[in-house]
Design an enzyme around this catalytic site. Structure first.
Site, mmCIF file in Angstrom:
data_model
loop_
_atom_site.group_PDB
_atom_site.id
_atom_site.type_symbol
_atom_site.label_atom_id
_atom_site.label_comp_id
_atom_site.label_asym_id
_atom_site.label_seq_id
_atom_site.Cartn_x
_atom_site.Cartn_y
_atom_site.Cartn_z
ATOM 1 N N HIS A 69 26.563 51.001 41.287
ATOM 2 C CA HIS A 69 27.520 52.023 40.848
ATOM 3 C C HIS A 69 27.327 52.399 39.392
ATOM 4 O O HIS A 69 28.288 52.653 38.661
ATOM 5 C CB HIS A 69 28.956 51.531 41.103
ATOM 6 N N ASP A 76 28.282 43.391 45.751
ATOM 7 C CA ASP A 76 27.518 42.646 46.759
ATOM 8 C C ASP A 76 28.179 42.661 48.135
ATOM 9 O O ASP A 76 28.046 41.723 48.899
ATOM 10 C CB ASP A 76 27.385 41.184 46.292
ATOM 11 N N GLU A 121 40.355 40.083 35.219
ATOM 12 C CA GLU A 121 39.401 41.064 34.688
ATOM 13 C C GLU A 121 39.853 41.599 33.343
ATOM 14 O O GLU A 121 39.057 41.746 32.411
ATOM 15 C CB GLU A 121 39.223 42.225 35.676
ATOM 16 N N HIS A 124 38.939 39.477 30.562
ATOM 17 C CA HIS A 124 37.575 39.752 30.082
ATOM 18 C C HIS A 124 37.566 41.001 29.197
ATOM 19 O O HIS A 124 36.925 41.022 28.150
ATOM 20 C CB HIS A 124 36.616 39.973 31.254
HETATM 21 C C1 LIG Z 1 37.914 35.274 39.547
HETATM 22 C C2 LIG Z 1 37.621 36.600 40.284
HETATM 23 C C3 LIG Z 1 38.847 37.458 40.342
HETATM 24 C C4 LIG Z 1 36.492 37.345 39.557
HETATM 25 C C5 LIG Z 1 35.157 36.625 39.571
HETATM 26 C C6 LIG Z 1 34.037 37.507 39.022
HETATM 27 S S1 LIG Z 1 33.966 37.694 37.276
HETATM 28 C C7 LIG Z 1 32.399 38.303 36.934
HETATM 29 N N1 LIG Z 1 34.954 38.649 36.839
HETATM 30 N N2 LIG Z 1 34.168 36.432 36.611
HETATM 31 C C8 LIG Z 1 34.700 36.301 40.990
HETATM 32 O O1 LIG Z 1 34.569 37.187 41.805
HETATM 33 N N3 LIG Z 1 34.371 35.005 41.242
HETATM 34 C C9 LIG Z 1 33.806 34.593 42.506
HETATM 35 C C10 LIG Z 1 32.912 33.395 42.284
HETATM 36 C C11 LIG Z 1 32.281 32.949 43.556
HETATM 37 C C12 LIG Z 1 32.823 32.041 44.438
HETATM 38 N N4 LIG Z 1 31.966 31.888 45.479
HETATM 39 C C13 LIG Z 1 30.877 32.719 45.316
HETATM 40 C C14 LIG Z 1 29.770 32.966 46.129
HETATM 41 C C15 LIG Z 1 28.806 33.879 45.688
HETATM 42 C C16 LIG Z 1 28.981 34.581 44.478
HETATM 43 C C17 LIG Z 1 30.110 34.354 43.656
HETATM 44 C C18 LIG Z 1 31.061 33.404 44.105
HETATM 45 C C19 LIG Z 1 32.233 31.018 46.593
HETATM 46 C C20 LIG Z 1 32.800 31.776 47.816
HETATM 47 C C21 LIG Z 1 34.129 32.487 47.557
HETATM 48 C C22 LIG Z 1 33.887 33.952 47.304
HETATM 49 C C23 LIG Z 1 35.172 34.767 47.095
HETATM 50 C C24 LIG Z 1 35.801 34.541 45.743
HETATM 51 N N5 LIG Z 1 34.866 34.860 44.683
HETATM 52 C C25 LIG Z 1 34.900 34.269 43.484
HETATM 53 O O2 LIG Z 1 35.772 33.462 43.202
HETATM 54 CA CA LIG Z 2 31.988 41.447 46.697
HETATM 55 ZN ZN LIG Z 3 30.382 47.771 37.411
HETATM 56 ZN ZN LIG Z 4 35.547 36.118 35.232
#
Ligand SMILES: CC(C)C[C@H](CS(C)(=N)=N)C(=O)N[C@H]1Cc2cn(c3ccccc23)CCCCCCNC1=O
Ligand SMILES: [Ca+2]
Ligand SMILES: [Zn+2]
Ligand SMILES: [Zn+2]
Length: 169
Positions: A69, A76, A121, A124
């Site tokens: 984007h 992903d 977010e 951040h």
């Molecule tokens: C805290 C959020 C609001 C923002 C963060 C992203 S950020 C950039 N803002 N720090 C986030 O998306 N963290 C992933 C981290 C993560 C957990 N896993 C993953 C499997 C693959 C990739 C990432 C993850 C294990 C499986 C669970 C997947 C669903 C939940 N995803 C997460 O917790």
């Molecule tokens: Ca996603």
């Molecule tokens: Zn972006």
């Molecule tokens: Zn984060």
């Protein structure tokens, strides 16, 4: 908690934000409310205020996108990364993108709690990076215990005040 290396922070004490795009999971008005709520959770701890603009360029531009984007962090698909945000600065700095392929909820049902993610977010966007305290909103993974009454952990408050000072009033 931890801050970004060169500790980027907003220098003005009024920050503008604009919601550029929405999700079909929630009514627009709900997204507006939740973003305002997430901002207020942070702003009530620091001498910073937020002003919403509907047109033009804002410091913090918020939107939903899927896959590639326009920045170097394509999303992903469902799950995995839920959102990302850029530390304070010009242009993309401060901007927040939510993965449109997630199912965003307002706490009334399962799925990803939008208030929790927005608060993380925007942390951040204000210059915070991750905390290793599992109770902190700035913990790297999305693990929300209680939808209804989640609030900033002391670790979150300490980190934001370390960056911007305490709110005096
Ligand atoms: C805290 C959020 C609001 C923002 C963060 C992203 S950020 C950039 N803002 N720090 C986030 O998306 N963290 C992933 C981290 C993560 C957990 N896993 C993953 C499997 C693959 C990739 C990432 C993850 C294990 C499986 C669970 C997947 C669903 C939940 N995803 C997460 O917790
Ligand atoms: Ca996603
Ligand atoms: Zn972006
Ligand atoms: Zn984060």
């Amino acid at each position: 908690y931890s801050l970004f290396t060169n500790k980027p922070k907003w220098t003005s004490n009024v920050i503008t934000y604009r919601i550029i795009s929405y999700t079909s999971d929630l009514p627009r008005i709900k997204v507006d409310e939740i973003v305002a709520k997430a901002l207020s959770l942070w702003s009530k701890e620091i001498p910073l205020s937020f002003r919403r603009i509907r047109f033009g360029t804002a410091d913090i531009e918020i939107g939903f996108a899927r896959g590639a984007h326009g920045d170097f962090n394509p999303f992903d698909g469902p799950g995995n990364i839920l959102a990302h945000a850029f530390p304070p600065g010009p242009g993309l700095g401060g901007d927040v993108h939510f993965d449109k392929d997630e199912y965003w909820t307002d706490g009334s049902s399962l799925g990803n709690n939008f208030l929790y993610a927005a608060t993380h977010e925007l942390g951040h966007s204000l210059g915070l990076s991750h905390s290793n305290n599992p109770n902190a909103v700035m913990y790297p993974t999305y693990e929300i215990a209680d939808f209804q009454s989640f609030k900033l952990a002391r670790d979150d408050v300490e980190s934001i005040q370390e960056l911007y000072g305490k709110r005096s009033d």
